[in-house]
Design a protein around this motif. Structure first.
Motif, PDB file in Angstrom:
ATOM      1  N   PHE A   1       0.952  -1.253  -0.007  1.00  0.00           N
ATOM      2  CA  PHE A   1       0.133   0.060   0.110  1.00  0.00           C
ATOM      3  C   PHE A   1       0.806   1.318  -0.075  1.00  0.00           C
ATOM      4  O   PHE A   1       0.707   2.162  -0.769  1.00  0.00           O
ATOM      5  CB  PHE A   1      -0.692   0.187   1.351  1.00  0.00           C
ATOM      6  N   ASN A   2       1.931   1.214   0.651  1.00  0.00           N
ATOM      7  CA  ASN A   2       2.563   2.402   1.141  1.00  0.00           C
ATOM      8  C   ASN A   2       3.440   2.865  -0.449  1.00  0.00           C
ATOM      9  O   ASN A   2       3.736   3.752  -0.873  1.00  0.00           O
ATOM     10  CB  ASN A   2       3.861   2.259   2.138  1.00  0.00           C
ATOM     11  N   ALA A   3       4.050   1.518  -1.018  1.00  0.00           N
ATOM     12  CA  ALA A   3       4.758   1.626  -2.229  1.00  0.00           C
ATOM     13  C   ALA A   3       3.810   2.338  -3.464  1.00  0.00           C
ATOM     14  O   ALA A   3       4.144   3.084  -4.235  1.00  0.00           O
ATOM     15  CB  ALA A   3       5.400   0.211  -2.677  1.00  0.00           C
ATOM     16  N   PHE A   4       2.436   1.726  -3.226  1.00  0.00           N
ATOM     17  CA  PHE A   4       1.673   2.395  -4.420  1.00  0.00           C
ATOM     18  C   PHE A   4       1.230   3.833  -4.125  1.00  0.00           C
ATOM     19  O   PHE A   4       1.341   4.442  -5.093  1.00  0.00           O
ATOM     20  CB  PHE A   4       0.399   1.429  -4.377  1.00  0.00           C
ATOM     21  N   LEU A   5       1.159   3.886  -2.955  1.00  0.00           N
ATOM     22  CA  LEU A   5       0.817   5.612  -2.794  1.00  0.00           C
ATOM     23  C   LEU A   5       2.040   6.421  -2.951  1.00  0.00           C
ATOM     24  O   LEU A   5       1.883   7.569  -3.667  1.00  0.00           O
ATOM     25  CB  LEU A   5       0.323   5.808  -1.087  1.00  0.00           C
ATOM     26  N   VAL A   6       3.267   5.855  -2.768  1.00  0.00           N
ATOM     27  CA  VAL A   6       4.266   6.980  -3.107  1.00  0.00           C
ATOM     28  C   VAL A   6       4.427   6.892  -4.664  1.00  0.00           C
ATOM     29  O   VAL A   6       4.545   8.129  -4.973  1.00  0.00           O
ATOM     30  CB  VAL A   6       5.726   6.347  -2.627  1.00  0.00           C
ATOM     31  N   ALA A   7       4.173   5.871  -5.303  1.00  0.00           N
ATOM     32  CA  ALA A   7       4.714   6.009  -6.883  1.00  0.00           C
ATOM     33  C   ALA A   7       3.495   6.798  -7.391  1.00  0.00           C
ATOM     34  O   ALA A   7       3.664   7.604  -8.352  1.00  0.00           O
ATOM     35  CB  ALA A   7       4.237   4.473  -7.337  1.00  0.00           C
ATOM     36  N   SER A   8       2.086   6.848  -6.908  1.00  0.00           N
ATOM     37  CA  SER A   8       1.045   7.519  -7.343  1.00  0.00           C
ATOM     38  C   SER A   8       1.424   8.947  -6.863  1.00  0.00           C
ATOM     39  O   SER A   8       0.986   9.876  -7.896  1.00  0.00           O
ATOM     40  CB  SER A   8      -0.268   7.078  -6.807  1.00  0.00           C
ATOM     41  N   LEU A   9       1.976   9.466  -5.484  1.00  0.00           N
ATOM     42  CA  LEU A   9       1.986  10.898  -5.299  1.00  0.00           C
ATOM     43  C   LEU A   9       3.092  11.236  -6.274  1.00  0.00           C
ATOM     44  O   LEU A   9       3.213  12.475  -6.564  1.00  0.00           O
ATOM     45  CB  LEU A   9       2.538  10.962  -3.942  1.00  0.00           C
ATOM     46  N   LEU A  10       4.289  10.502  -6.764  1.00  0.00           N
ATOM     47  CA  LEU A  10       5.497  10.856  -7.386  1.00  0.00           C
ATOM     48  C   LEU A  10       4.902  11.240  -8.698  1.00  0.00           C
ATOM     49  O   LEU A  10       5.263  12.382  -9.537  1.00  0.00           O
ATOM     50  CB  LEU A  10       6.308   9.955  -7.399  1.00  0.00           C
ATOM     51  N   SER A  11       4.192  10.557  -9.501  1.00  0.00           N
ATOM     52  CA  SER A  11       3.118  10.697 -10.744  1.00  0.00           C
ATOM     53  C   SER A  11       2.630  11.918 -10.706  1.00  0.00           C
ATOM     54  O   SER A  11       2.525  12.781 -11.587  1.00  0.00           O
ATOM     55  CB  SER A  11       2.469   9.464 -11.251  1.00  0.00           C
ATOM     56  N   TRP A  12       1.843  12.266  -9.584  1.00  0.00           N
ATOM     57  CA  TRP A  12       1.025  13.314  -9.722  1.00  0.00           C
ATOM     58  C   TRP A  12       1.749  14.748  -9.287  1.00  0.00           C
ATOM     59  O   TRP A  12       1.560  15.689  -9.852  1.00  0.00           O
ATOM     60  CB  TRP A  12      -0.105  13.300  -8.472  1.00  0.00           C
TER      61      TRP A  12
END
Length: 266
Positions: free
Chosen positions: A29-40
């Motif tokens: 969950f944390n990895a997905f959240l970090v990747a999504s935030l970086l993309s945004w």
């Protein structure tokens, strides 16, 4: 619902498996959240660059700014909603795992530890007692006259009686002791004590079982026969200790019931 002292009974292996699974889900969950935030953040950075450089760009290039902002905001809203739903799903799954783990090691009727949970607790306690040379006794309890309660008053009354006995017994034991229902009218108690302390505990358990337990049936009386085995004298492993306590309980039955007997002493 009665809250019991002896609820958290999990072996180290089961605890480790649950902890590893929850940890893995949290990391994903944390990895997905970090990747999504970086993309945004990347898209937002590009839009911010366009805004700052807008005066030097042609109108055709600058016209992409508004749609870009809309896409960025949409992505952020989607990210927040998706992350919230994923968090709730993980929380629900974690709660379900806890519920299933509890149900697998506890008796549904009384809320006490069941046979599986008791075996885990007993093995853990034996290892600890052997390592620390601490006191440990096993009490095997079998209710006297319980079959007549079911035959005369119905199984519903018998179930209520079992819950009442289990509740009061559990209030009579110390924190850290493990009271379990093996099935039917058979219980076991793992007590971190020996000698006079265990005998005093047995007297309390006997007093509970022979008292009037149900206001609607004041004449209803049962009893309990108790067999006591001490580690390591009466058994050096779980099987040996249970066998010794069970044999002592049968001696109590043969001695007139509603009493306790020590293994190998009498």
């Amino acid at each position: 619902m009665v809250v019991y002292k002896t609820m958290s009974i999990e072996g180290p292996a089961l605890k480790d498996r649950r902890a590893n699974l929850v940890r893995d889900l949290r990391h994903r969950f944390n990895a997905f959240l970090v990747a999504s935030l970086l993309s945004w953040m990347t898209m937002t950075g590009m839009l911010l660059f366009l805004w700052l450089q807008g005066q030097r760009l042609t109108m055709g290039h600058f016209s992409w700014f508004v749609p870009g902002v809309m896409v960025s905001v949409t992505q952020l809203v989607f990210l927040i909603v998706f992350a919230s739903k994923l968090h709730n799903t993980m929380k629900a799954r974690s709660n379900l795992m806890s519920t299933l783990a509890y149900a697998s090691e506890h008796d549904l009727l009384t809320g006490l530890v069941n046979r599986r949970g008791f075996e885990i607790a007993l093995n853990d306690a034996l290892h600890l007692a052997a390592r620390q040379r601490s006191a440990l006794s096993l009490l095997y309890l079998d209710l006297d006259g319980f079959k007549q309660v079911n035959d005369i008053h119905s199984h519903a009354v018998g179930d209520k009686l079992l819950r009442t006995v289990a509740n009061i017994w559990n209030e009579s034991v110390r924190d850290g002791d493990v009271l379990a229902r093996l099935g039917g009218d058979e219980f076991v108690l793992l007590a971190h004590a020996t000698g006079a302390e265990v005998e005093a505990l047995s007297e309390r358990l006997l007093g509970v079982a022979t008292a009037s337990l149900m206001a609607e049936f004041p004449e209803l009386r049962i009893g309990v026969s108790i067999g006591i085995a001490e580690f390591p004298r009466d058994g050096k492993d779980a099987g040996g200790l249970i066998l010794s306590a069970d044999s002592a309980m049968l001696k109590a039955k043969d001695s007139g019931k509603s009493c306790y007997k020590w293994a190998l002493r009498e």
